[in-house]
Enzyme design. Structure first.
Site, PDB file in Angstrom:
ATOM      1  N   THR A 225       0.726  -1.309  -0.161  1.00  0.00           N
ATOM      2  CA  THR A 225      -0.085  -0.067  -0.180  1.00  0.00           C
ATOM      3  C   THR A 225       0.871   1.183  -0.047  1.00  0.00           C
ATOM      4  OG1 THR A 225       0.090   0.066   2.398  1.00  0.00           O
ATOM      5  CG2 THR A 225      -1.829  -1.105   1.200  1.00  0.00           C
ATOM      6  N   CYS A 226       0.099   2.190  -0.276  1.00  0.00           N
ATOM      7  CA  CYS A 226       1.080   3.798  -0.351  1.00  0.00           C
ATOM      8  C   CYS A 226       0.083   4.573   0.514  1.00  0.00           C
ATOM      9  CB  CYS A 226       1.372   4.154  -1.711  1.00  0.00           C
ATOM     10  SG  CYS A 226       0.117   4.622  -2.878  1.00  0.00           S
ATOM     11  N   LEU A 227       0.206   4.426   1.703  1.00  0.00           N
ATOM     12  CA  LEU A 227      -0.432   5.441   2.563  1.00  0.00           C
ATOM     13  C   LEU A 227       0.606   6.288   3.430  1.00  0.00           C
ATOM     14  CD1 LEU A 227      -2.828   3.198   4.456  1.00  0.00           C
ATOM     15  CD2 LEU A 227      -3.354   5.390   3.477  1.00  0.00           C
TER      16      LEU A 227
ATOM     17  N   SER B 157      -1.433   9.279  -6.617  1.00  0.00           N
ATOM     18  CA  SER B 157      -0.205   8.364  -5.805  1.00  0.00           C
ATOM     19  C   SER B 157      -0.386   6.820  -6.019  1.00  0.00           C
ATOM     20  CB  SER B 157      -0.190   8.737  -4.433  1.00  0.00           C
ATOM     21  OG  SER B 157       0.759   8.117  -3.732  1.00  0.00           O
TER      22      SER B 157
END
Length: 150
Positions: free
Chosen positions: A85-87, A118
């Site tokens: 994930t890209c958090l 993103s």
């Protein structure tokens, strides 16, 4: 507070007051390895899905964020095909006061409101930006195929 104490506190919190649509806890006998399940939020293409996540806490947690990987396949702009994930809160925006509840709320929020600027999955990001109907259809189909429990 030590890493072990903090993880025990997080586990107690998950038992008493879990975030909506979420469950999580240690796997086997390792307090640093957790499994979580997030129910797909209503009125999203993920509705009805049960998404399994693997959460690995570093030995210096809460000073460093956990690693969160989707074990269930999902079609989402901010989740790669390998499940990463890209958090921001799992990277440069991490704060010591965050616990597993905040992490799970952030992941659930990502399912509810993707950030196509993103992307980790460019196909999903392009569809989300340019053809929302096709994106919703593909995300819903994959949810039914991989995440719906019969």
């Amino acid at each position: 507070m030590s890493s072990l104490q903090r993880l025990n506190k997080d586990f107690e919190e998950m038992q008493k007051n879990p975030p909506p649509l979420c469950t999580a806890g240690p796997t086997d006998d390792d307090i640093y390895q957790w499994e979580a399940i997030i129910i797909g939020p209503p009125e999203t293409p993920y509705q009805g899905g049960h998404f399994k996540l693997k959460i690995t806490f570093p030995k210096d947690y809460p000073f460093k964020p956990p690693n969160v990987i989707f074990n269930t396949q999902i079609f989402h702009p901010n989740i790669s095909k390998n499940g990463s994930t890209c958090l921001d809160i799992l990277k440069h925006e991490w704060k010591v006061l965050y616990g597993i509840s905040q992490v799970l709320l952030a992941v659930t929020g990502l399912l509810d409101d993707p950030n196509p600027d993103s992307c980790l999955n460019s196909e999903a990001g392009n569809l989300y930006k340019n053809n929302r109907e096709a994106f919703n259809k593909k995300a819903s189909e994959m949810t039914k195929k991989y995440a719906v429990i019969n």
